[in-house]
Design a protein around this motif. Structure first.
Motif, PDB file in Angstrom:
ATOM      1  N   ASN A   1       3.960  19.864  -1.338  1.00  0.00           N
ATOM      2  CA  ASN A   1       3.654  19.790  -2.767  1.00  0.00           C
ATOM      3  C   ASN A   1       2.448  20.652  -3.128  1.00  0.00           C
ATOM      4  O   ASN A   1       2.445  21.331  -4.160  1.00  0.00           O
ATOM      5  N   LEU A   2       1.431  20.641  -2.290  1.00  0.00           N
ATOM      6  CA  LEU A   2       0.262  21.477  -2.544  1.00  0.00           C
ATOM      7  C   LEU A   2       0.608  22.964  -2.510  1.00  0.00           C
ATOM      8  O   LEU A   2       0.128  23.751  -3.327  1.00  0.00           O
ATOM      9  N   LEU A   3       1.457  23.340  -1.567  1.00  0.00           N
ATOM     10  CA  LEU A   3       1.898  24.743  -1.491  1.00  0.00           C
ATOM     11  C   LEU A   3       2.676  25.130  -2.738  1.00  0.00           C
ATOM     12  O   LEU A   3       2.501  26.232  -3.272  1.00  0.00           O
ATOM     13  N   ASN A   4       3.528  24.239  -3.210  1.00  0.00           N
ATOM     14  CA  ASN A   4       4.290  24.525  -4.426  1.00  0.00           C
ATOM     15  C   ASN A   4       3.367  24.699  -5.628  1.00  0.00           C
ATOM     16  O   ASN A   4       3.576  25.589  -6.460  1.00  0.00           O
ATOM     17  N   ILE A   5       2.346  23.878  -5.710  1.00  0.00           N
ATOM     18  CA  ILE A   5       1.385  23.999  -6.811  1.00  0.00           C
ATOM     19  C   ILE A   5       0.638  25.324  -6.731  1.00  0.00           C
ATOM     20  O   ILE A   5       0.451  26.017  -7.737  1.00  0.00           O
ATOM     21  N   VAL A   6       0.227  25.714  -5.538  1.00  0.00           N
ATOM     22  CA  VAL A   6      -0.492  26.975  -5.368  1.00  0.00           C
ATOM     23  C   VAL A   6       0.405  28.164  -5.724  1.00  0.00           C
ATOM     24  O   VAL A   6      -0.017  29.086  -6.440  1.00  0.00           O
ATOM     25  N   ILE A   7       1.645  28.137  -5.253  1.00  0.00           N
ATOM     26  CA  ILE A   7       2.577  29.240  -5.542  1.00  0.00           C
ATOM     27  C   ILE A   7       2.844  29.329  -7.043  1.00  0.00           C
ATOM     28  O   ILE A   7       2.849  30.416  -7.623  1.00  0.00           O
ATOM     29  N   TYR A   8       3.034  28.184  -7.683  1.00  0.00           N
ATOM     30  CA  TYR A   8       3.261  28.166  -9.129  1.00  0.00           C
ATOM     31  C   TYR A   8       2.053  28.713  -9.878  1.00  0.00           C
ATOM     32  O   TYR A   8       2.192  29.506 -10.815  1.00  0.00           O
ATOM     33  N   SER A   9       0.854  28.340  -9.455  1.00  0.00           N
ATOM     34  CA  SER A   9      -0.369  28.821 -10.110  1.00  0.00           C
ATOM     35  C   SER A   9      -0.529  30.326  -9.955  1.00  0.00           C
ATOM     36  O   SER A   9      -0.883  31.027 -10.910  1.00  0.00           O
TER      37      SER A   9
ATOM     38  N   MET B   1       0.835  -1.188   0.000  1.00  0.00           N
ATOM     39  CA  MET B   1       0.000   0.000   0.000  1.00  0.00           C
ATOM     40  C   MET B   1       0.878   1.249   0.000  1.00  0.00           C
ATOM     41  O   MET B   1       1.937   1.278   0.613  1.00  0.00           O
ATOM     42  N   LEU B   2       0.400   2.277  -0.678  1.00  0.00           N
ATOM     43  CA  LEU B   2       1.146   3.522  -0.817  1.00  0.00           C
ATOM     44  C   LEU B   2       0.973   4.375   0.434  1.00  0.00           C
ATOM     45  O   LEU B   2      -0.142   4.629   0.888  1.00  0.00           O
ATOM     46  N   LYS B   3       2.107   4.777   1.008  1.00  0.00           N
ATOM     47  CA  LYS B   3       2.053   5.653   2.176  1.00  0.00           C
ATOM     48  C   LYS B   3       2.283   7.097   1.729  1.00  0.00           C
ATOM     49  O   LYS B   3       3.177   7.376   0.943  1.00  0.00           O
ATOM     50  N   ILE B   4       1.456   7.978   2.237  1.00  0.00           N
ATOM     51  CA  ILE B   4       1.573   9.401   1.901  1.00  0.00           C
ATOM     52  C   ILE B   4       2.015  10.144   3.152  1.00  0.00           C
ATOM     53  O   ILE B   4       1.363  10.076   4.197  1.00  0.00           O
ATOM     54  N   ASP B   5       3.126  10.839   3.006  1.00  0.00           N
ATOM     55  CA  ASP B   5       3.638  11.636   4.117  1.00  0.00           C
ATOM     56  C   ASP B   5       2.895  12.979   4.122  1.00  0.00           C
ATOM     57  O   ASP B   5       2.942  13.722   3.140  1.00  0.00           O
ATOM     58  N   PRO B   6       2.194  13.320   5.190  1.00  0.00           N
ATOM     59  CA  PRO B   6       1.420  14.572   5.220  1.00  0.00           C
ATOM     60  C   PRO B   6       2.281  15.817   5.012  1.00  0.00           C
ATOM     61  O   PRO B   6       1.839  16.791   4.399  1.00  0.00           O
ATOM     62  N   LYS B   7       3.521  15.786   5.509  1.00  0.00           N
ATOM     63  CA  LYS B   7       4.387  16.969   5.337  1.00  0.00           C
ATOM     64  C   LYS B   7       4.709  17.184   3.864  1.00  0.00           C
ATOM     65  O   LYS B   7       4.679  18.313   3.366  1.00  0.00           O
ATOM     66  N   ASN B   8       5.023  16.087   3.148  1.00  0.00           N
ATOM     67  CA  ASN B   8       5.315  16.231   1.721  1.00  0.00           C
ATOM     68  C   ASN B   8       4.078  16.617   0.925  1.00  0.00           C
ATOM     69  O   ASN B   8       4.166  17.366  -0.045  1.00  0.00           O
ATOM     70  N   LEU B   9       2.935  16.109   1.332  1.00  0.00           N
ATOM     71  CA  LEU B   9       1.697  16.451   0.646  1.00  0.00           C
ATOM     72  C   LEU B   9       1.417  17.945   0.762  1.00  0.00           C
ATOM     73  O   LEU B   9       1.112  18.620  -0.224  1.00  0.00           O
ATOM     74  N   ILE B  10       1.543  18.477   1.947  1.00  0.00           N
ATOM     75  CA  ILE B  10       1.315  19.914   2.179  1.00  0.00           C
ATOM     76  C   ILE B  10       2.343  20.731   1.406  1.00  0.00           C
ATOM     77  O   ILE B  10       2.007  21.735   0.770  1.00  0.00           O
TER      78      ILE B  10
END
Length: 67
Positions: free
Chosen positions: A12-20, A1-10
Motif C-alpha cells: 500500500n505504501l508503494l502504491n501511494i508513492v507511485i501515485y504521488s 485488536m487490528l492485525k496489520i500484515d507487513p506485506k500489505n502495508l509495504i
C-alpha cells in the motif's frame, strides 16, 4: 485488536508513492506546457512589435527619400 500484515502495508505504501510521483510528473508537464504557451505568446508579441517598428521605419524612410 487490528492485525496489520507487513506485506500489505509495504504494498500500500508503494502504491501511494507511485501515485504521488505520477501526479507530480503530470503537474510538471502541465506547468511546462503553460510556460511554453507563455513563451510563444511573448515571442509573438515581440514579433508584432518588431513588425510595427519596421513598418514605421519604412514609412519614414520613404518620406525622406521622396522629399
Amino acid at each position: 485488536m487490528l492485525k496489520i500484515d507487513p506485506k500489505n502495508l509495504i504494498k500500500n505504501l508503494l502504491n501511494i508513492v507511485i501515485y504521488s510521483v505520477t501526479l507530480l510528473i503530470r503537474l510538471g508537464g502541465a506547468i511546462g506546457n503553460a510556460l511554453n504557451m507563455y513563451k510563444f505568446s511573448c515571442l509573438a508579441e515581440l514579433n508584432f512589435q518588431r513588425a510595427k517598428l519596421l513598418d514605421l521605419y519604412r514609412s519614414q524612410l520613404s518620406t525622406v527619400i521622396i522629399e
